[in-house]
Scaffold this active site. Structure first.
Site, PDB file in Angstrom:
ATOM      1  NE  ARG A  40      -7.725  17.937  36.736  1.00 37.21           N
ATOM      2  CZ  ARG A  40      -7.602  18.092  35.599  1.00 37.21           C
ATOM      3  NH1 ARG A  40      -6.528  18.735  35.077  1.00 37.21           N
ATOM      4  NH2 ARG A  40      -8.325  17.669  34.556  1.00 37.21           N
ATOM      5  NE  ARG A  44      -1.203  19.549  32.216  1.00 36.75           N
ATOM      6  CZ  ARG A  44      -2.159  19.707  31.185  1.00 36.75           C
ATOM      7  NH1 ARG A  44      -1.804  19.308  30.050  1.00 36.75           N
ATOM      8  NH2 ARG A  44      -3.320  20.000  31.709  1.00 36.75           N
ATOM      9  NE  ARG A  53       1.218  13.146  31.317  1.00 39.44           N
ATOM     10  CZ  ARG A  53       1.141  12.466  30.283  1.00 39.44           C
ATOM     11  NH1 ARG A  53       2.106  11.375  30.127  1.00 39.44           N
ATOM     12  NH2 ARG A  53       0.434  12.705  29.392  1.00 39.44           N
ATOM     13  CG  ASP A  90      -8.663  11.635  34.383  1.00 39.78           C
ATOM     14  OD1 ASP A  90      -8.252  12.852  34.641  1.00 39.78           O
ATOM     15  OD2 ASP A  90      -9.750  11.614  33.802  1.00 39.78           O
ATOM     16  CE1 TYR A 165     -14.113  15.565  29.082  1.00 38.50           C
ATOM     17  CE2 TYR A 165     -15.404  15.152  31.494  1.00 38.50           C
ATOM     18  CZ  TYR A 165     -14.684  15.965  30.435  1.00 38.50           C
ATOM     19  OH  TYR A 165     -14.081  17.178  31.135  1.00 38.50           O
TER      20      TYR A 165
HETATM   21  O1  CP3 Z   1      -6.630  16.743  41.807  1.00 39.88           O
HETATM   22  C1  CP3 Z   1      -5.356  16.067  41.704  1.00 39.88           C
HETATM   23  O2  CP3 Z   1      -4.269  16.410  41.689  1.00 39.88           O
HETATM   24  C2  CP3 Z   1      -5.839  14.537  41.445  1.00 39.88           C
HETATM   25  C3  CP3 Z   1      -5.837  14.380  40.214  1.00 39.88           C
HETATM   26  C4  CP3 Z   1      -6.589  14.509  39.284  1.00 39.88           C
HETATM   27  C5  CP3 Z   1      -6.783  14.608  37.762  1.00 39.88           C
HETATM   28  N1  CP3 Z   1      -7.664  14.832  37.083  1.00 39.88           N
HETATM   29  C6  CP3 Z   1      -5.401  14.258  37.241  1.00 39.88           C
HETATM   30  C7  CP3 Z   1      -5.089  14.750  35.831  1.00 39.88           C
HETATM   31  C8  CP3 Z   1      -8.430  14.656  39.351  1.00 39.88           C
HETATM   32  C9  CP3 Z   1      -8.973  14.830  40.749  1.00 39.88           C
HETATM   33  C10 CP3 Z   1      -9.000  14.825  38.022  1.00 39.88           C
HETATM   34  C11 CP3 Z   1     -10.291  14.995  37.670  1.00 39.88           C
HETATM   35  C12 CP3 Z   1     -10.739  15.159  36.459  1.00 39.88           C
HETATM   36  N2  CP3 Z   1     -10.246  14.534  35.347  1.00 39.88           N
HETATM   37  C13 CP3 Z   1     -11.892  15.903  36.207  1.00 39.88           C
HETATM   38  C14 CP3 Z   1     -12.819  16.780  37.295  1.00 39.88           C
HETATM   39  C15 CP3 Z   1     -12.292  18.006  37.791  1.00 39.88           C
HETATM   40  C16 CP3 Z   1     -12.087  18.887  36.697  1.00 39.88           C
HETATM   41  O3  CP3 Z   1     -10.978  19.341  36.327  1.00 39.88           O
HETATM   42  O4  CP3 Z   1     -13.085  19.383  36.054  1.00 39.88           O
HETATM   43  C17 CP3 Z   1     -12.176  16.034  34.753  1.00 39.88           C
HETATM   44  C18 CP3 Z   1     -13.254  16.604  33.886  1.00 39.88           C
HETATM   45  C19 CP3 Z   1     -11.096  14.944  34.343  1.00 39.88           C
HETATM   46  C20 CP3 Z   1     -10.881  14.666  32.821  1.00 39.88           C
HETATM   47  C21 CP3 Z   1      -9.713  15.025  32.218  1.00 39.88           C
HETATM   48  N3  CP3 Z   1      -8.318  14.750  32.477  1.00 39.88           N
HETATM   49  C22 CP3 Z   1      -9.375  16.117  31.204  1.00 39.88           C
HETATM   50  C23 CP3 Z   1     -10.413  16.815  30.610  1.00 39.88           C
HETATM   51  C24 CP3 Z   1      -8.089  16.162  31.265  1.00 39.88           C
HETATM   52  C25 CP3 Z   1      -7.195  17.099  30.058  1.00 39.88           C
HETATM   53  C26 CP3 Z   1      -7.341  18.553  30.439  1.00 39.88           C
HETATM   54  C27 CP3 Z   1      -6.196  18.796  30.975  1.00 39.88           C
HETATM   55  O5  CP3 Z   1      -5.886  19.384  31.927  1.00 39.88           O
HETATM   56  O6  CP3 Z   1      -4.843  18.441  30.331  1.00 39.88           O
HETATM   57  C28 CP3 Z   1      -7.324  15.103  31.923  1.00 39.88           C
HETATM   58  C29 CP3 Z   1      -6.143  15.163  32.182  1.00 39.88           C
HETATM   59  C30 CP3 Z   1      -5.558  15.135  33.604  1.00 39.88           C
HETATM   60  N4  CP3 Z   1      -5.814  14.668  34.556  1.00 39.88           N
HETATM   61  C31 CP3 Z   1      -4.201  15.898  33.881  1.00 39.88           C
HETATM   62  C32 CP3 Z   1      -3.932  15.632  35.140  1.00 39.88           C
HETATM   63  C33 CP3 Z   1      -2.713  15.834  36.225  1.00 39.88           C
HETATM   64  C34 CP3 Z   1      -3.254  16.402  32.960  1.00 39.88           C
HETATM   65  C35 CP3 Z   1      -2.797  15.615  31.962  1.00 39.88           C
HETATM   66  C36 CP3 Z   1      -1.127  15.330  31.793  1.00 39.88           C
HETATM   67  O7  CP3 Z   1      -0.651  15.557  32.929  1.00 39.88           O
HETATM   68  O8  CP3 Z   1      -0.767  14.964  30.746  1.00 39.88           O
END
Ligand code: CP3
Length: 357
Positions: A40, A44, A53, A90, A165
């Protein structure tokens, strides 16, 4: 023409691509200064991420916009000079591509229309690569812009984590709903997992074809299952994906991240054949003794150490570097960067890891 291309007089003498250090580690080498990237790392905690974003109407539209995805993928490389870049996307693009409705609620996280196992037949693999074409386009463009020594990673969610999910319609800390569904109808659940094995395999192959050097499989909820469940729905499907990907693309490099499954990493590595295993921060360093010498460890700094900073952070980084010295190792977190992470703490960790060797 940029400096990595040919010089004015034709081919340069030194056109050999500099080694991608993370790829050397995935090939089983141990480097004195380990490569570093953070799960990640685009997110943010970066003001430049928040600025981009805010231009997208919603999170999925952001993921499917190659201009924006390329930009935020490159931001952490420019700022911190990490050894690897992970494509901005994602894990939930897969259920979306299969036809399940996915949305992200601001401040809450993902929401899906919960899938009943009886309705798995309504999902379709037919449009998978067409639907995910913007991800592949972004990968091609990132590769063209990345410094040649930076490794480019693709990724996907593991079938179990995707299924949590898809069946519950949202995340939860204990996965009570998907566990009950899986344990209550194992044959029905197997059908969902089989569909996801196919989808994830195809998505990873397409990412490798678009320029990813290696791919990571995120099994973020692996630790929620009992041993029987972990074997059936985390290890076995991941093994099938690795086999599918390597049959199609021999030699493909794959990182597995079975979060919460530290007690099983020996069996996980042996069964799946991954080149590296991501460890979360609750896994003791000694667990890595379960791994064959050639299998790399990736991890495992607690993201809250990165938030807290100070001398405790330095000591935690040093302890990790000491623990995995002399074996193939990639410095990373034990889970993703959190939004409240101070940027100077990330800079401090990169400098400390780079000071090794
Ligand atoms: O690592 C990176 O920089 C690459 C991008 C990436 C994202 N999600 C961007 C993201 C990767 C590799 C993921 C993987 C992901 N997504 C996982 C597996 C890793 C983990 O964290 O367990 C999971 C379970 C998800 C599903 C997901 N996406 C959730 C549960 C959420 C909401 C929680 C949160 O942190 O907001 C997301 C949203 C998400 N995916 C964001 C980002 C940068 C934040 C949302 C935003 O910017 O508004």
């Amino acid at each position: 023409m940029d400096s990595f291309e040919e010089g004015a007089g034709g081919r340069r003498e030194d056109t050999a691509t500099p080694p991608r250090r993370l790829m050397q580690v995935l090939a089983g080498e141990s480097l004195e200064t380990p490569p570093i990237w953070l799960m990640r790392q685009a997110g943010r905690f970066l003001p430049e991420y928040r600025a981009v974003r805010s231009q997208a109407p919603n999170f999925l539209a952001f993921c499917y916009n190659p201009d924006l995805a390329v930009e935020v993928t490159l931001q952490p490389i420019r700022r911190f000079g990490f050894d690897a870049s992970i494509i901005f996307s994602d894990i939930l693009v897969i259920p979306d591509a299969l036809g399940q409705r996915v949305r992200f609620v601001e401040g809450e996280g993902p929401r899906l229309d919960p899938l009943a196992l009886a309705d798995v037949g309504q999902l379709s693999l037919e449009r998978l690569e067409r639907h995910l074409a913007p991800v592949y386009e972004a990968l091609r463009r990132v590769r063209a812009e990345l410094p040649p020594e930076v490794t480019l990673l693709g990724f996907a969610g593991a079938p179990w984590t995707l299924a949590t999910y898809m069946t519950a319609g949202r995340g939860s800390p204990d996965q009570a709903v998907p566990r009950r569904i899986a344990y209550g109808d194992p044959e029905g659940f197997d059908r969902l997992i089989a569909l996801l094995v196919e989808a994830v395999s195809r998505h990873l192959i397409a990412q490798l074809d678009a320029g990813a050097d290696a791919v990571q499989i995120f099994d973020s909820w692996a630790g929620a299952l009992d041993q029987t469940g972990f074997e059936a729905w985390s290890m076995a499907p991941t093994a099938a994906i690795v086999e599918n990907v390597r049959r199609a693309r021999p030699g493909a490099r794959i990182i597995g991240f079975p979060r919460g499954a530290g007690a099983y990493i020996g069996a996980y590595a042996a069964t799946t054949g991954v080149d590296a295993v991501g460890l979360d921060w609750s896994t003791p360093f000694t667990a890595s003794r379960q791994l064959p010498d050639r299998v790399a460890v990736q991890g495992n700094l607690d993201p809250m150490r990165l938030v807290a900073g100070g001398r405790g952070l330095d000591a935690a980084v040093d302890r990790i570097l000491d623990a995995f010295e002399g074996r193939p190792f990639i410095f990373n977190l034990g889970h993703g960067v959190t939004p409240e992470t101070p940027i100077e703490n990330v800079e401090r960790v990169v400098a400390r890891v780079r000071a090794r060797g």
